[in-house]
Write a protein that holds these residues in place. Structure first.
Motif, PDB file in Angstrom:
ATOM      1  N   GLU A   1      18.215 -22.606  26.647  1.00 40.11           N
ATOM      2  CA  GLU A   1      17.200 -22.639  25.593  1.00 40.11           C
ATOM      3  C   GLU A   1      17.311 -21.400  24.704  1.00 40.11           C
TER       4      GLU A   1
ATOM      5  N   ASP B   1      20.473 -21.761  22.572  1.00 42.42           N
ATOM      6  CA  ASP B   1      20.266 -22.704  21.464  1.00 42.42           C
ATOM      7  C   ASP B   1      19.448 -22.067  20.341  1.00 42.42           C
ATOM      8  N   LYS B   2      18.435 -21.299  20.703  1.00 44.79           N
ATOM      9  CA  LYS B   2      17.588 -20.663  19.691  1.00 44.79           C
ATOM     10  C   LYS B   2      18.353 -19.552  18.972  1.00 44.79           C
TER      11      LYS B   2
ATOM     12  N   LYS C   1      21.569 -19.389  18.594  1.00 41.48           N
ATOM     13  CA  LYS C   1      22.551 -20.079  17.757  1.00 41.48           C
ATOM     14  C   LYS C   1      21.895 -20.599  16.478  1.00 41.48           C
ATOM     15  N   GLU C   2      20.728 -21.181  16.623  1.00 32.78           N
ATOM     16  CA  GLU C   2      19.994 -21.703  15.460  1.00 32.78           C
ATOM     17  C   GLU C   2      19.715 -20.586  14.451  1.00 32.78           C
ATOM     18  N   ILE C   3      19.277 -19.423  14.938  1.00 36.88           N
ATOM     19  CA  ILE C   3      18.977 -18.278  14.071  1.00 36.88           C
ATOM     20  C   ILE C   3      20.249 -17.790  13.374  1.00 36.88           C
TER      21      ILE C   3
ATOM     22  N   VAL D   1      23.133 -19.458  12.836  1.00 35.86           N
ATOM     23  CA  VAL D   1      23.627 -20.478  11.899  1.00 35.86           C
ATOM     24  C   VAL D   1      22.789 -20.458  10.621  1.00 35.86           C
ATOM     25  N   ASP D   2      21.471 -20.364  10.771  1.00 36.28           N
ATOM     26  CA  ASP D   2      20.576 -20.363   9.621  1.00 36.28           C
ATOM     27  C   ASP D   2      20.776 -19.122   8.757  1.00 36.28           C
TER      28      ASP D   2
ATOM     29  N   GLU E   1      27.438 -25.058  12.653  1.00 36.24           N
ATOM     30  CA  GLU E   1      27.144 -24.971  14.092  1.00 36.24           C
ATOM     31  C   GLU E   1      28.406 -24.944  14.940  1.00 36.24           C
TER      32      GLU E   1
ATOM     33  N   THR F   1      11.283 -13.607  17.465  1.00 34.80           N
ATOM     34  CA  THR F   1      11.363 -14.917  18.110  1.00 34.80           C
ATOM     35  C   THR F   1      11.123 -14.830  19.610  1.00 34.80           C
TER      36      THR F   1
END
Length: 83
Positions: free
Chosen positions: A7, A10-11, A13-15, A17-18, A24, A54
């Motif tokens: 988890e 994933d978070k 990675k999301e940050i 990538v954004d 991704e 976060t």
């Protein structure tokens, strides 16, 4: 907040990538944010702030080991346990 490693990964990675506006599929556990994704010092500071907010942890320090995704995730997990 008790998040599992996947988890947190994933978070993170999301940050990444954004903020860095990368695909991704450019990001995996071995990815180096500086060498492979061209994150500069300003980007690293901003990412540090985002991770801090976060995950409710102290500011992530600029250690070159933490430029690698899996090391960064492990660092964040350790800091979350300390809080």
């Amino acid at each position: 907040m008790n998040m599992k490693e996947n988890e947190v990964y994933d978070k993170v990675k999301e940050i990444v990538v954004d903020y860095l506006r990368v695909s991704e599929n450019e990001v995996n556990p071995e990815t180096n944010l500086v060498e492979e994704l061209c994150a500069d010092s300003i980007a690293l500071v901003e990412l540090g702030f985002r991770f801090s907010e976060t995950f409710s942890i102290p500011m992530v320090e600029g250690n070159s080991e933490l430029f690698i995704m899996k090391n960064l995730v492990n660092y964040i997990l350790c800091k979350m346990q300390e809080v």
